[in-house]
Write a protein that holds these residues in place. Structure first.
Motif, PDB file in Angstrom:
ATOM      1  N   ARG A   1      19.889  38.344  -3.458  1.00  0.00           N
ATOM      2  CA  ARG A   1      18.443  38.079  -3.452  1.00  0.00           C
ATOM      3  C   ARG A   1      17.688  39.217  -4.139  1.00  0.00           C
ATOM      4  O   ARG A   1      16.633  38.990  -4.715  1.00  0.00           O
ATOM      5  CB  ARG A   1      17.906  37.882  -2.036  1.00  0.00           C
ATOM      6  CG  ARG A   1      18.529  36.746  -1.248  1.00  0.00           C
ATOM      7  CD  ARG A   1      18.359  35.373  -1.870  1.00  0.00           C
ATOM      8  NE  ARG A   1      19.435  35.118  -2.806  1.00  0.00           N
ATOM      9  CZ  ARG A   1      19.412  34.282  -3.828  1.00  0.00           C
ATOM     10  NH1 ARG A   1      18.356  33.587  -4.085  1.00  0.00           N
ATOM     11  NH2 ARG A   1      20.445  34.110  -4.614  1.00  0.00           N
ATOM     12  N   LYS A   2      18.190  40.434  -4.059  1.00  0.00           N
ATOM     13  CA  LYS A   2      17.643  41.606  -4.747  1.00  0.00           C
ATOM     14  C   LYS A   2      18.825  42.360  -5.340  1.00  0.00           C
ATOM     15  O   LYS A   2      19.217  43.420  -4.840  1.00  0.00           O
ATOM     16  CB  LYS A   2      16.860  42.496  -3.780  1.00  0.00           C
ATOM     17  CG  LYS A   2      15.618  41.848  -3.224  1.00  0.00           C
ATOM     18  CD  LYS A   2      14.886  42.794  -2.292  1.00  0.00           C
ATOM     19  CE  LYS A   2      13.665  42.107  -1.722  1.00  0.00           C
ATOM     20  NZ  LYS A   2      12.970  42.985  -0.779  1.00  0.00           N
ATOM     21  N   PRO A   3      19.423  41.825  -6.408  1.00  0.00           N
ATOM     22  CA  PRO A   3      20.723  42.322  -6.881  1.00  0.00           C
ATOM     23  C   PRO A   3      20.740  43.777  -7.342  1.00  0.00           C
ATOM     24  O   PRO A   3      21.758  44.441  -7.163  1.00  0.00           O
ATOM     25  CB  PRO A   3      21.068  41.378  -8.026  1.00  0.00           C
ATOM     26  CG  PRO A   3      19.824  40.682  -8.384  1.00  0.00           C
ATOM     27  CD  PRO A   3      18.931  40.710  -7.200  1.00  0.00           C
ATOM     28  N   ILE A   4      19.653  44.258  -7.866  1.00  0.00           N
ATOM     29  CA  ILE A   4      19.652  45.651  -8.347  1.00  0.00           C
ATOM     30  C   ILE A   4      19.336  46.598  -7.187  1.00  0.00           C
ATOM     31  O   ILE A   4      19.999  47.618  -7.016  1.00  0.00           O
ATOM     32  CB  ILE A   4      18.667  45.824  -9.519  1.00  0.00           C
ATOM     33  CG1 ILE A   4      19.009  44.851 -10.662  1.00  0.00           C
ATOM     34  CG2 ILE A   4      18.665  47.266 -10.008  1.00  0.00           C
ATOM     35  CD1 ILE A   4      20.433  44.925 -11.170  1.00  0.00           C
TER      36      ILE A   4
ATOM     37  N   ARG B   1      22.388  47.039  -4.941  1.00  0.00           N
ATOM     38  CA  ARG B   1      23.623  47.213  -5.721  1.00  0.00           C
ATOM     39  C   ARG B   1      24.699  48.005  -4.989  1.00  0.00           C
ATOM     40  O   ARG B   1      25.884  47.876  -5.287  1.00  0.00           O
ATOM     41  CB  ARG B   1      23.324  47.845  -7.076  1.00  0.00           C
ATOM     42  CG  ARG B   1      22.820  49.271  -7.009  1.00  0.00           C
ATOM     43  CD  ARG B   1      22.357  49.758  -8.381  1.00  0.00           C
ATOM     44  NE  ARG B   1      21.802  51.088  -8.333  1.00  0.00           N
ATOM     45  CZ  ARG B   1      20.524  51.347  -8.068  1.00  0.00           C
ATOM     46  NH1 ARG B   1      19.682  50.361  -7.798  1.00  0.00           N
ATOM     47  NH2 ARG B   1      20.087  52.585  -8.065  1.00  0.00           N
ATOM     48  N   ASP B   2      24.319  48.800  -4.028  1.00  0.00           N
ATOM     49  CA  ASP B   2      25.319  49.568  -3.282  1.00  0.00           C
ATOM     50  C   ASP B   2      26.264  48.648  -2.504  1.00  0.00           C
ATOM     51  O   ASP B   2      27.359  49.068  -2.127  1.00  0.00           O
ATOM     52  CB  ASP B   2      24.647  50.566  -2.345  1.00  0.00           C
ATOM     53  CG  ASP B   2      24.011  51.725  -3.097  1.00  0.00           C
ATOM     54  OD1 ASP B   2      24.395  51.958  -4.264  1.00  0.00           O
ATOM     55  OD2 ASP B   2      23.123  52.385  -2.529  1.00  0.00           O
ATOM     56  N   THR B   3      25.853  47.414  -2.280  1.00  0.00           N
ATOM     57  CA  THR B   3      26.738  46.428  -1.659  1.00  0.00           C
ATOM     58  C   THR B   3      27.982  46.226  -2.518  1.00  0.00           C
ATOM     59  O   THR B   3      29.078  46.029  -1.995  1.00  0.00           O
ATOM     60  CB  THR B   3      25.998  45.093  -1.468  1.00  0.00           C
ATOM     61  OG1 THR B   3      24.805  45.341  -0.729  1.00  0.00           O
ATOM     62  CG2 THR B   3      26.848  44.090  -0.733  1.00  0.00           C
ATOM     63  N   LEU B   4      27.811  46.277  -3.835  1.00  0.00           N
ATOM     64  CA  LEU B   4      28.959  46.152  -4.747  1.00  0.00           C
ATOM     65  C   LEU B   4      29.909  47.332  -4.579  1.00  0.00           C
ATOM     66  O   LEU B   4      31.126  47.160  -4.564  1.00  0.00           O
ATOM     67  CB  LEU B   4      28.486  46.047  -6.194  1.00  0.00           C
ATOM     68  CG  LEU B   4      27.737  44.769  -6.550  1.00  0.00           C
ATOM     69  CD1 LEU B   4      27.000  44.934  -7.870  1.00  0.00           C
ATOM     70  CD2 LEU B   4      28.699  43.594  -6.603  1.00  0.00           C
ATOM     71  N   LEU B   5      29.356  48.524  -4.450  1.00  0.00           N
ATOM     72  CA  LEU B   5      30.189  49.711  -4.253  1.00  0.00           C
ATOM     73  C   LEU B   5      30.917  49.638  -2.910  1.00  0.00           C
ATOM     74  O   LEU B   5      32.098  49.987  -2.814  1.00  0.00           O
ATOM     75  CB  LEU B   5      29.335  50.975  -4.333  1.00  0.00           C
ATOM     76  CG  LEU B   5      30.084  52.297  -4.326  1.00  0.00           C
ATOM     77  CD1 LEU B   5      31.037  52.395  -5.508  1.00  0.00           C
ATOM     78  CD2 LEU B   5      29.089  53.456  -4.349  1.00  0.00           C
TER      79      LEU B   5
END
Length: 142
Positions: A79-82, A85-89
């Protein structure tokens, strides 16, 4: 050096979130079917052991819960990808732990660890690139 537009980087980041959400949803639902229908002959015919023991049941519930929870986490992050972004890490970190544990199982001749187990975690590369691209986009001000 190849230049990638901010729009394509942003699109790749969103692709990574949705790829993870879809794969995690699948991995969350499959154990539920296995748990609910474990007495069916189809699983025994495929060579799967019966999970119906206290530990087996607990493991299936835990795996399903964790994977479905991670599905919702990735959808929330999309919903707020940038900004998220720490979710990706975090996803990369969890996958690294899984790979290390699978490698240990492989070295110890665990019969349930295979090349397919390692390949299933190959998406770690996608999440790593997505995190890198998300940082680029964040620096660019999108």
């Amino acid at each position: 050096m190849i230049q990638i537009s901010e729009k394509k980087k942003f699109g790749f980041v969103r692709f990574a979130y949705w790829l993870g959400a879809i794969l995690d949803a699948i991995w969350g639902v499959v154990p539920l079917f296995y748990m609910l229908f474990s007495k069916e002959k189809i699983f025994a015919d495929m060579g799967f052991p019966s999970p119906i023991s206290d530990f087996g049941y607990f493991t299936l519930v835990g795996v399903s819960g964790l994977m479905l929870g991670w599905t919702f986490l990735l959808i929330w992050a999309d919903r707020k990808p940038i900004a998220r972004r720490d979710t990706l890490l975090l996803t990369v970190g969890v996958m690294l732990i899984m790979i290390v544990l699978q490698f240990i199982g492989f070295i110890n001749s665990n019969p349930y660890i295979s090349l397919g187990s390692f390949l299933s975690n190959s998406t770690i590369v996608i999440y790593g690139f997505a995190y890198y691209f998300a940082n680029d986009v964040a620096r660019g001000g999108i």
